[in-house]
Write a protein that holds these residues in place. Structure first.
Motif, PDB file in Angstrom:
ATOM      1  N   LEU A   1      38.411   5.608 -45.110  1.00 58.42           N
ATOM      2  CA  LEU A   1      39.179   5.955 -43.912  1.00 58.42           C
ATOM      3  C   LEU A   1      39.692   4.692 -43.227  1.00 58.42           C
ATOM      4  O   LEU A   1      40.833   4.622 -42.746  1.00 58.42           O
ATOM      5  CB  LEU A   1      38.291   6.774 -42.966  1.00 58.42           C
ATOM      6  CG  LEU A   1      38.977   7.608 -41.892  1.00 58.42           C
ATOM      7  CD1 LEU A   1      39.992   8.554 -42.499  1.00 58.42           C
ATOM      8  CD2 LEU A   1      37.932   8.403 -41.113  1.00 58.42           C
ATOM      9  N   ALA A   2      38.842   3.670 -43.185  1.00 57.70           N
ATOM     10  CA  ALA A   2      39.240   2.397 -42.565  1.00 57.70           C
ATOM     11  C   ALA A   2      40.396   1.785 -43.339  1.00 57.70           C
ATOM     12  O   ALA A   2      41.370   1.270 -42.748  1.00 57.70           O
ATOM     13  CB  ALA A   2      38.049   1.435 -42.532  1.00 57.70           C
ATOM     14  N   ALA A   3      40.317   1.834 -44.665  1.00 56.02           N
ATOM     15  CA  ALA A   3      41.400   1.291 -45.484  1.00 56.02           C
ATOM     16  C   ALA A   3      42.692   2.060 -45.233  1.00 56.02           C
ATOM     17  O   ALA A   3      43.775   1.479 -45.118  1.00 56.02           O
ATOM     18  CB  ALA A   3      41.011   1.353 -46.961  1.00 56.02           C
ATOM     19  N   MET A   4      42.569   3.379 -45.120  1.00 55.53           N
ATOM     20  CA  MET A   4      43.775   4.194 -44.882  1.00 55.53           C
ATOM     21  C   MET A   4      44.370   3.896 -43.524  1.00 55.53           C
ATOM     22  O   MET A   4      45.583   3.734 -43.371  1.00 55.53           O
ATOM     23  CB  MET A   4      43.399   5.684 -44.967  1.00 55.53           C
ATOM     24  CG  MET A   4      43.276   6.198 -46.372  1.00 55.53           C
ATOM     25  SD  MET A   4      43.121   7.990 -46.379  1.00 55.53           S
ATOM     26  CE  MET A   4      41.378   8.169 -46.564  1.00 55.53           C
ATOM     27  N   ILE A   5      43.515   3.812 -42.506  1.00 57.00           N
ATOM     28  CA  ILE A   5      44.025   3.581 -41.154  1.00 57.00           C
ATOM     29  C   ILE A   5      44.632   2.191 -41.049  1.00 57.00           C
ATOM     30  O   ILE A   5      45.654   1.986 -40.373  1.00 57.00           O
ATOM     31  CB  ILE A   5      42.900   3.779 -40.107  1.00 57.00           C
ATOM     32  CG1 ILE A   5      42.518   5.256 -40.049  1.00 57.00           C
ATOM     33  CG2 ILE A   5      43.308   3.265 -38.735  1.00 57.00           C
ATOM     34  CD1 ILE A   5      41.327   5.576 -39.175  1.00 57.00           C
ATOM     35  N   ASP A   6      44.069   1.236 -41.769  1.00 58.43           N
ATOM     36  CA  ASP A   6      44.595  -0.126 -41.708  1.00 58.43           C
ATOM     37  C   ASP A   6      45.940  -0.232 -42.396  1.00 58.43           C
ATOM     38  O   ASP A   6      46.671  -1.202 -42.188  1.00 58.43           O
ATOM     39  CB  ASP A   6      43.590  -1.098 -42.346  1.00 58.43           C
ATOM     40  CG  ASP A   6      43.920  -2.544 -41.997  1.00 58.43           C
ATOM     41  OD1 ASP A   6      43.815  -3.404 -42.894  1.00 58.43           O
ATOM     42  OD2 ASP A   6      44.299  -2.806 -40.839  1.00 58.43           O
ATOM     43  N   SER A   7      46.261   0.763 -43.210  1.00 57.96           N
ATOM     44  CA  SER A   7      47.518   0.679 -43.960  1.00 57.96           C
ATOM     45  C   SER A   7      48.701   1.268 -43.184  1.00 57.96           C
ATOM     46  O   SER A   7      49.836   1.156 -43.617  1.00 57.96           O
ATOM     47  CB  SER A   7      47.370   1.407 -45.301  1.00 57.96           C
ATOM     48  OG  SER A   7      47.209   2.797 -45.064  1.00 57.96           O
ATOM     49  N   VAL A   8      48.426   1.909 -42.050  1.00 57.00           N
ATOM     50  CA  VAL A   8      49.527   2.534 -41.319  1.00 57.00           C
ATOM     51  C   VAL A   8      50.098   1.558 -40.286  1.00 57.00           C
ATOM     52  O   VAL A   8      49.570   0.467 -40.091  1.00 57.00           O
ATOM     53  CB  VAL A   8      49.100   3.849 -40.626  1.00 57.00           C
ATOM     54  CG1 VAL A   8      48.535   4.814 -41.654  1.00 57.00           C
ATOM     55  CG2 VAL A   8      48.100   3.600 -39.519  1.00 57.00           C
ATOM     56  N   HIS A   9      51.143   2.011 -39.632  1.00 60.01           N
ATOM     57  CA  HIS A   9      51.797   1.192 -38.612  1.00 60.01           C
ATOM     58  C   HIS A   9      50.807   0.868 -37.486  1.00 60.01           C
ATOM     59  O   HIS A   9      49.924   1.665 -37.182  1.00 60.01           O
ATOM     60  CB  HIS A   9      53.008   1.966 -38.063  1.00 60.01           C
ATOM     61  CG  HIS A   9      53.901   1.143 -37.208  1.00 60.01           C
ATOM     62  ND1 HIS A   9      53.664   0.928 -35.861  1.00 60.01           N
ATOM     63  CD2 HIS A   9      55.026   0.453 -37.504  1.00 60.01           C
ATOM     64  CE1 HIS A   9      54.603   0.161 -35.370  1.00 60.01           C
ATOM     65  NE2 HIS A   9      55.454  -0.154 -36.360  1.00 60.01           N
ATOM     66  N   ASP A  10      51.010  -0.288 -36.871  1.00 62.51           N
ATOM     67  CA  ASP A  10      50.081  -0.747 -35.832  1.00 62.51           C
ATOM     68  C   ASP A  10      49.906   0.249 -34.692  1.00 62.51           C
ATOM     69  O   ASP A  10      48.807   0.448 -34.186  1.00 62.51           O
ATOM     70  CB  ASP A  10      50.560  -2.086 -35.249  1.00 62.51           C
ATOM     71  CG  ASP A  10      50.221  -3.229 -36.189  1.00 62.51           C
ATOM     72  OD1 ASP A  10      50.747  -4.338 -36.023  1.00 62.51           O
ATOM     73  OD2 ASP A  10      49.422  -3.002 -37.130  1.00 62.51           O
ATOM     74  N   ARG A  11      50.990   0.884 -34.291  1.00 63.71           N
ATOM     75  CA  ARG A  11      50.881   1.817 -33.160  1.00 63.71           C
ATOM     76  C   ARG A  11      50.059   3.043 -33.548  1.00 63.71           C
ATOM     77  O   ARG A  11      49.270   3.546 -32.772  1.00 63.71           O
ATOM     78  CB  ARG A  11      52.257   2.277 -32.714  1.00 63.71           C
ATOM     79  CG  ARG A  11      52.971   1.230 -31.923  1.00 63.71           C
ATOM     80  CD  ARG A  11      54.325   1.702 -31.448  1.00 63.71           C
ATOM     81  NE  ARG A  11      55.036   0.564 -30.920  1.00 63.71           N
ATOM     82  CZ  ARG A  11      55.615   0.530 -29.731  1.00 63.71           C
ATOM     83  NH1 ARG A  11      55.586   1.583 -28.961  1.00 63.71           N
ATOM     84  NH2 ARG A  11      56.246  -0.552 -29.320  1.00 63.71           N
ATOM     85  N   LEU A  12      50.252   3.481 -34.771  1.00 66.86           N
ATOM     86  CA  LEU A  12      49.476   4.632 -35.249  1.00 66.86           C
ATOM     87  C   LEU A  12      48.014   4.258 -35.426  1.00 66.86           C
ATOM     88  O   LEU A  12      47.121   5.084 -35.249  1.00 66.86           O
ATOM     89  CB  LEU A  12      50.028   5.142 -36.576  1.00 66.86           C
ATOM     90  CG  LEU A  12      51.206   6.110 -36.477  1.00 66.86           C
ATOM     91  CD1 LEU A  12      51.673   6.495 -37.873  1.00 66.86           C
ATOM     92  CD2 LEU A  12      50.830   7.354 -35.693  1.00 66.86           C
ATOM     93  N   LYS A  13      47.788   3.004 -35.767  1.00 61.77           N
ATOM     94  CA  LYS A  13      46.407   2.521 -35.962  1.00 61.77           C
ATOM     95  C   LYS A  13      45.604   2.755 -34.679  1.00 61.77           C
ATOM     96  O   LYS A  13      44.477   3.226 -34.711  1.00 61.77           O
ATOM     97  CB  LYS A  13      46.462   1.005 -36.247  1.00 61.77           C
ATOM     98  CG  LYS A  13      45.884   0.609 -37.606  1.00 61.77           C
ATOM     99  CD  LYS A  13      45.924  -0.886 -37.798  1.00 61.77           C
ATOM    100  CE  LYS A  13      47.134  -1.219 -38.633  1.00 61.77           C
ATOM    101  NZ  LYS A  13      47.164  -2.523 -39.221  1.00 61.77           N
ATOM    102  N   VAL A  14      46.236   2.408 -33.563  1.00 58.12           N
ATOM    103  CA  VAL A  14      45.549   2.545 -32.272  1.00 58.12           C
ATOM    104  C   VAL A  14      45.215   4.009 -32.007  1.00 58.12           C
ATOM    105  O   VAL A  14      44.120   4.351 -31.550  1.00 58.12           O
ATOM    106  CB  VAL A  14      46.440   1.987 -31.139  1.00 58.12           C
ATOM    107  CG1 VAL A  14      45.827   2.288 -29.789  1.00 58.12           C
ATOM    108  CG2 VAL A  14      46.638   0.491 -31.311  1.00 58.12           C
TER     109      VAL A  14
END
Lengths: 439, 348
Positions: free
Chosen positions: B137-150
């Motif tokens: 999940l961390a790898a997936m979240i880190d792969s998205v746009h910065d704003r979506l990451k937040v």
């Protein structure tokens, strides 16, 4: 720059010191109230958190103060679990209040730290005549009286009945039941089953208190005893024990309840009944005022109907209910006992407290006549309980009542009803574990 | 502006070869500028240290001492802290009793054995499940746009901030046999009234594990994964992009990059998260007490609950203290093994 650094350091130090000082509390060095000869008397009172109980006691304290202006009361309340722990730590430490509201069945475990009732307040023989045996039993330890009960704590003898559900099922509960077979048949008639699952239980008795009280009361009704004469051993694996458990099992086998779905953890009897997921439920009369505010429409349809008996005997087991005691180290013991006598031994005051708290009377005098009429007028659901009170037996001075009820009896009884344990295994295990509790 | 003269000891060029601190003279620990700093640190730390000593260290020592006594706060006991007399010294009797695995063992001993089993099952299921969820999940979240990451980080971290008691109550409602969300959903899907006692049926097992225990694991994971997720996202972001780019250039797939690049480089963080997760899973109490209170049939009686009930419900504080010592040893040993097993030699 250096000055700024110094200022920051000293400010930080000041904040730290303030935080530490704020976390310290400075309580009284000694327990109990303050007494100066001839001067004002402050009496500290500890009670558990029950609004109606405390409202009643506060009202009596105000009345007492009118005649005794030199006495002031300081009340402190605790939620149930915290209260138990507070008593456990405060009594050995000597920091307890003067007057301690005590659940009767606990009294003997704290007797070392409690003051016996002075003979001049009330001699034991007179007290035994004045109070019902069951509520008083807990306050007598080794033939010494340590306090007085305010209520008759009763959890067995009659069942809640939802008259609306009964009527819809074509069941007439007005006359009660003269046999367990008749009762069971009506319970089954009021049970709702959908797609093979019970969605409304006919008779919910499988909460921890309901199940334990049922089992031990049925042993008494069958002519047996679960506690030895000398009070140093339990006898549970007996023909009476088997008869009691088989009777309870018959409700499960008949389909009046599923103990897997309805027990102490899931669908607890009070919630179950007032949410109309149960047609009948075994729980004491204290539950009605507790839920009536949130479920007025169900409260209106609620009556208590006496349960059938085994072998015609109406005997049942009861805890010794809430009452008042005085701590051994109290500096205001005289004032404390005087107030307790005012509250519990004066029939009128005791009745006033019962009416305010919605509890059944511990004093025999208040179970008849005008006192009874006042209670029944205020709490109509009390009426069926009055004829039963004389048949109550104090559960006994057990080594650990909560252990026996909740950790030994209830789990094994529930296992047996759920089919996880045979009746024989359950009875043997209960007897063995109960006897281990003597240490 | 005229420079102020240095009023300290004059040094000549020949003096500069001498060390700044003359080791021959007596050192003043709290003197001078360095001493002032030390005095300040001591002044600030002392109240906190006293506070910790009184409220953490002393209770630990007291609990360790109680483990050797048959102590109950209801009994008066001897003059020294209530020990002795009616609260007698029993030495290692409690620990010896724990080794009685016979069917005739006392109830509290059998409950202890059950509690150890339940706690170990809980901890050793929670850890791999937690890592299995949070790492990818961390790898997936880190792969998205910065704003979506937040946004994702916030959503997953919110349950961590929720009260555990509230979580337990809500999950209790979700799993309620008659009115629960889960049974309601199943009823809607199947078209039949579904009344499954998820947390009260002692016969309901899944591969030999009580479903009630699995339900608590699910509730705990729901609340706890946000914590490790945030740690892993931060660690993932610290992996040099060049390493990832090199793997990409070499034709590694997403799974291969995760398996051969990300996981090994996250090992120090995985070690930290594992140790913290393991320690906290041994200490879980509120979920067990509020959701099931140890039931059905002690199938969810964890060590923390066993200690609480023995100490505060049945006032067997000596026995409860002995169980808490065992819990401490268990946590210590397992953390040590984890540290040995998962430590890595490289840095990047």
């Amino acid at each position: 720059m250096a000055r700024r650094v110094t200022a920051v350091r000293w400010s930080t130090l000041a904040v730290v010191v303030m935080l530490v000082a704020g976390s310290c509390t400075f309580g009284p060095e000694e327990g109990g109230g303050d007494v100066e000869p001839g001067g004002p008397i402050k009496v500290r009172v500890w009670t558990h958190q029950n609004r109606s109980f405390n409202r009643g006691l506060n009202a009596l304290a105000d009345e007492y103060t009118q005649d005794h202006p030199e006495v002031t009361f300081e009340f402190e309340t605790f939620d149930y679990e915290t209260y138990i722990q507070t008593l456990q730590t405060a009594l050995p430490a000597g920091t307890e209040a003067d007057i301690l509201q005590m659940f009767g069945t606990w009294t003997c475990s704290y007797a070392d730290n409690l003051a016996p009732v002075p003979t001049e307040v009330a001699p034991l023989p007179d007290v035994e005549d004045a109070f019902f045996a069951a509520p008083l039993g807990g306050y007598i330890c080794d033939d010494t009286l340590y306090g007085f009960p305010q209520e008759f704590n009763i959890e067995y003898g009659a069942t809640l009945v939802n008259t609306g559900i009964a009527e819809a099922a074509g069941v007439d509960v007005a006359a009660g039941w003269d046999s367990w077979d008749a009762f069971r048949a009506d319970a089954v008639a009021m049970t709702n089953v959908q797609d093979g699952a019970i969605t409304r239980a006919g008779y919910h008795f499988t909460a921890a208190d309901g199940l334990s009280y049922s089992f031990f009361s049925l042993i008494l009704q069958g002519g047996g005893q679960f506690l030895g004469e000398d009070g140093t051993s339990f006898t549970i694996d007996t023909p009476e024990g088997r008869e009691a458990l088989e009777l309870l099992m018959s409700f499960v086998e008949a389909g009046a309840i599923d103990p897997v779905l309805f027990n102490d953890e899931s669908n607890w009897v009070g919630d179950c009944y007032f949410e109309e997921a149960c047609a009948m439920g075994l729980v004491g009369p204290w539950v009605v005022p507790e839920y009536a505010g949130d479920f007025p429409e169900v409260a209106e349809k609620t009556v208590y109907v006496p349960l059938p008996t085994l072998s015609g005997s109406p005997d049942f087991v009861a805890d010794s209910g809430w009452g008042l005691t005085v701590s051994k180290g109290s500096a205001a013991a005289d004032a404390a006992w005087d107030f307790i006598s005012f509250v519990t031994l004066d029939a009128e005051n005791a009745a006033e407290w019962n009416a305010a708290s919605g509890t059944l009377p511990a004093l025999r005098e208040n179970a008849e006549g005008s006192a009874r009429d006042v209670l029944v007028a205020e709490f109509p659901h009390f009426e069926p309980w009055f004829p039963l009170l004389e048949s109550g037996h104090y559960v006994g001075n057990l080594p650990d009542r909560d252990l026996l009820w909740y950790d030994i009896a209830y789990p094994h009884l529930l296992n047996a009803l759920q089919g996880a344990e045979s009746i024989d295994d359950a009875l043997q295990a209960m007897e063995r574990e109960a006897n281990e509790s003597f240490g | 502006m005229r420079c102020r003269r240095w009023r300290g000891k004059r040094t000549s060029p020949s003096d500069r070869s001498r060390p700044a601190i003359d080791v021959g003279t007596k050192r003043r620990w709290f003197g001078g500028r360095e001493g002032a700093q030390k005095r300040f640190v001591a002044a600030v730390i002392t109240p906190a240290a006293l506070y910790m000593a009184a409220l953490s260290l002393l209770p630990i020592i007291w609990a360790a001492a109680l483990a050797f006594f048959e102590f109950s706060p209801r009994r008066t006991g001897g003059p020294i802290l209530g020990l002795g007399a009616e609260n007698p010294f029993v030495g290692l009797d409690h620990f010896r009793a724990m080794l009685d695995f016979s069917e005739q063992a006392p109830l509290n001993v059998r409950q202890f054995h059950t509690a150890v089993k339940v706690t170990l099952i809980f901890a050793f299921l929670v850890l791999p499940l937690n890592l299995a969820i949070t790492l990818p999940l961390a790898a997936m979240i880190d792969s998205v746009h910065d704003r979506l990451k937040v946004v994702f980080r916030t959503i997953f971290f919110l349950p961590v901030l929720t009260s555990a008691v509230g979580v337990a109550i809500i999950w209790g409602f979700v799993l309620h046999p008659q009115r629960g969300l889960l049974n309601g959903l199943i009823s809607k899907i199947t078209g039949k009234v579904t009344v499954i006692a998820w947390i009260t049926d002692p016969n309901f097992l899944f591969f030999g594990i009580p479903v009630a225990l699995l339900a608590i694991i699910v509730a705990y994971l729901w609340q706890d994964i946000g914590y490790n997720l945030v740690i892993f996202i931060a660690a993932h972001q610290a992996i040099p992009q060049s390493v990832k780019d090199a793997a990409l250039v070499d034709g590694a797939s997403a799974w291969q990059r995760f398996r051969y690049i990300t996981l090994p480089l996250l090992k120090p963080t995985i070690l930290l998260a594992s140790v913290l997760t393991m320690i906290s899973s041994f200490q879980v109490f509120d979920l067990f007490q509020v959701m099931t209170d140890g039931g059905p049939h002690d199938q969810t009686r964890a060590l923390s609950l066993d200690i609480y009930q023995n100490a505060f419900r049945f006032q067997r504080m000596g026995w409860a203290a002995a169980v808490s010592v065992v819990l401490f040893v268990l946590v210590f040993v397992i953390s040590l093994v984890q540290t040995r097993f998962l430590r890595s030699q490289w840095e990047y």
